[in-house]
Design a protein around this motif. Structure first.
Motif, mmCIF file in Angstrom:
data_model
loop_
_atom_site.group_PDB
_atom_site.id
_atom_site.type_symbol
_atom_site.label_atom_id
_atom_site.label_comp_id
_atom_site.label_asym_id
_atom_site.label_seq_id
_atom_site.Cartn_x
_atom_site.Cartn_y
_atom_site.Cartn_z
ATOM 1 N N GLU A 1 -8.847 18.320 -17.440
ATOM 2 C CA GLU A 1 -9.822 18.813 -18.028
ATOM 3 C C GLU A 1 -10.575 17.622 -18.909
ATOM 4 N N ARG A 2 -9.591 17.045 -19.759
ATOM 5 C CA ARG A 2 -9.980 16.133 -20.750
ATOM 6 C C ARG A 2 -10.563 14.832 -19.786
ATOM 7 N N LYS B 1 -12.165 15.224 -16.873
ATOM 8 C CA LYS B 1 -13.532 15.603 -16.353
ATOM 9 C C LYS B 1 -14.497 15.506 -17.462
ATOM 10 N N HIS B 2 -14.146 15.846 -18.784
ATOM 11 C CA HIS B 2 -15.232 15.628 -19.604
ATOM 12 C C HIS B 2 -15.505 14.060 -19.856
#
Length: 192
Positions: free
Chosen positions: A87-88, A90-91
């Motif tokens: 998730e990080r 992707k950010h």
């Protein structure tokens, strides 16, 4: 974050330690996984968040008798950022940070190499990241050079530099302790 792909960067300069008497060209040993472009940034001022770029390529030219004539070129795939958290990552690939859909590569090209002592050098060059080109300086140190077990000849260095996120149009505010990112580069090159 970044950049400094530079990775590569420091290469040439750092190599002035000892060994080759003639100018030589080296390719970064990407396939053997003997090169790394890592980074660290403060997380809220409480700890360090570490990451790496898994896909980059580059080369350097080094002349031990004239290290100031050394050159370094590196290209980094910004989408290859990896912080061990999907998730990080992707950010980090989003428009808040690396904006990989519009700027899929970061590049570093040296403009000058200056010896700073025995086996150390400053490698100046232009880093292009997130569509912005800025001059950066990588503090590099020679690790070693010599024959490898496969009949080749190798040289290696490590280097680091610190980047201000806003200098590369990364506007996401991560708080006062997280305005800069440190790049740590470790490169082994194979003489061509």
């Amino acid at each position: 974050m970044l950049k400094k792909t530079l990775v590569a960067l420091s290469l040439g300069a750092a190599l002035f330690g000892a060994g080759q008497a003639l100018a030589a060209d080296y390719a970064i040993d990407k396939q053997g996984q003997h090169a790394f472009v890592n980074f660290k940034i403060s997380h809220l001022g409480y700890s360090w968040l570490y990451g790496t770029f898994k896909d980059f390529d580059g080369s350097f030219s080094f002349d031990e008798k004239n290290p100031e004539a050394s050159q370094v070129k590196v290209t980094l795939n910004t989408a290859s950022v990896d912080t061990n958290n999907a998730e990080r990552d992707k950010h980090l690939r989003s428009g808040d940070f690396l904006n990989v859909s519009q700027h899929p590569t970061a590049t570093f090209a040296s403009t000058a190499v200056k010896s700073t002592g025995a086996g150390t050098a400053d490698i100046s060059g232009n880093l292009t990241l997130n569509g912005v080109t800025k001059p950066v300086v990588i503090a590099a140190s020679f690790v070693g050079q010599g024959d490898d077990p496969w009949g080749g000849y190798r040289a290696g260095f490590e280097g680091s530099t610190t980047l201000k996120l806003k200098d590369f149009d990364i506007q996401k505010d991560l708080g006062p302790a997280s305005q800069e990112v440190q790049l740590i580069i470790s490169v082994e090159g194979v003489r061509q």
